[in-house]
Design an enzyme around this catalytic site. Sequence first.
Site, PDB file in Angstrom:
ATOM      1  N   ASN A 141     -16.975  -0.723  10.318  1.00  0.00           N
ATOM      2  CA  ASN A 141     -16.460   0.824   9.970  1.00  0.00           C
ATOM      3  C   ASN A 141     -16.426   1.006   8.265  1.00  0.00           C
ATOM      4  O   ASN A 141     -17.044   1.853   7.973  1.00  0.00           O
ATOM      5  CB  ASN A 141     -15.127   0.923  10.631  1.00  0.00           C
ATOM      6  N   SER A 167      -3.130   8.109   7.757  1.00  0.00           N
ATOM      7  CA  SER A 167      -2.225   7.719   8.503  1.00  0.00           C
ATOM      8  C   SER A 167      -0.924   8.510   8.350  1.00  0.00           C
ATOM      9  O   SER A 167      -0.155   9.198   9.255  1.00  0.00           O
ATOM     10  CB  SER A 167      -1.876   6.310   8.646  1.00  0.00           C
ATOM     11  N   LYS A 169       2.485  -4.325  11.123  1.00  0.00           N
ATOM     12  CA  LYS A 169       1.272  -4.954  11.374  1.00  0.00           C
ATOM     13  C   LYS A 169       1.338  -5.553  12.799  1.00  0.00           C
ATOM     14  O   LYS A 169       2.115  -6.243  13.207  1.00  0.00           O
ATOM     15  CB  LYS A 169       0.571  -5.703  10.521  1.00  0.00           C
ATOM     16  N   LYS A 229       0.926  -1.193  -0.084  1.00  0.00           N
ATOM     17  CA  LYS A 229      -0.018   0.118   0.139  1.00  0.00           C
ATOM     18  C   LYS A 229       0.790   1.419   0.047  1.00  0.00           C
ATOM     19  O   LYS A 229       0.602   2.140  -0.831  1.00  0.00           O
ATOM     20  CB  LYS A 229      -0.919  -0.063   1.258  1.00  0.00           C
TER      21      LYS A 229
END
Length: 423
Positions: free
Chosen positions: A230, A357, A115, A103
């Site tokens: 979400n 982020s 992660k 990503k």
Amino acid sequence: MVTIDEDRAASEDLNLLTSTKIVIHDALKKLGYHQDMFHLLEEPLKSVTVRIPVRMDDGSTKIFKGFRAQHSDAVGPTMGGIRFHPKVTEDEVKALSMWMSMKFGICDLPFGGGKGGIICNPRTMSFGELERLSRGYVRAISQVIGTAKDILSPELYTNSQIMAWMLDEYSRLRKNDTPCFITGKPLVLGGSAGWEEAGAMGITICVEEAAKRRGIPIRGARVIVQGFGNAGGFVSKFLHDAGAIIIGISDVYGALYNPDGLPIDYLLDRRDSFGTITALFDNVMSNEELLTKECDILVPAAVANQITAENAYNIKAKIVVEAASGPTTLEATNILVERDILLVPDVLAGAGSVIVSYLEWMQNNQGLYWEEEEIEEKLRVAIVQSFERIYELAQTRNVNMRLASYMVGIRKLAEASLYRGWI
């Protein structure tokens, strides 16, 4: 040692780490890299397992197992989410850290993938137990994280409150290394405007871009969203507001379907904090049945391995946009591509949250904060450019969108590793 070719010959029931290795192998081969580069990038450079003692409300002490994987810091510090789930595994966390690298590479951002995960069931834990677990996890991994090492963010079943507890605990341990070490924080603690909706916004933009390529107007498009948490909830809301007809949604307990459209605002208002709503209704079908209903656009936003070789031939959508992590197996990917179904992979569709982020980390570092409209514009530009680059590569190299995404995503890490002299 199991080779990639042996993995391909195995059954379709591959874990996420194995299937990720296969696509990375193919991407590096297409890009002309030596096998040594694959051996460097086929697994995280660092992975830690921790045991976290937590005092429970009944006075007992329970030991939780947690993980943190850092795929590669060749281009910069690693960054990625932390998930709380009863079925988290070390292999899953490793694979997801590699997806984060893809990503960041896709969006041309200066990070590698990280992660984390804790084996727990947040649905059965009290507020106090979750706080103690969150703080315990930060204490356990504090030596391997930080602003210039590895930045945390929310993911599955974690939120801004959990990030706030982690921030507070870390600030006691590393007073000069906050708040940049964590993203997805509450606004009052240095969070970014637009973070909560960022993932779903990126998915929605990918839906719009894919629909353009297939000549499908969003207004009036018939959409099924598997998952109503979400990501699924916001995607349903955004597409509904844009004029799409949401004919199916689901949660862990089942699915709601109406060919004339569902009342999305009503359902969003009544779902619980975990995104469940179907328990309030009698006429509920299975998730498996919902996936095979006819629609223009299917958005799997639940869990992994939902579209497999067993049901891929029954998918009746023109476009599939992955909003979950690994919802389509590799064999199913090939089947969908053969059937001329446009598949937008998770590493592209899910890039919205990593972009914001990064923007939050950047705002924390410079002490200058942008309004939500500016954040959304930066997000849209980045996603559209990434989609166009990957779609064009898929067309010119005659590969599927998943492989094209990995080719774009892995290139930056591979080049940085070469310059550093690691290969």
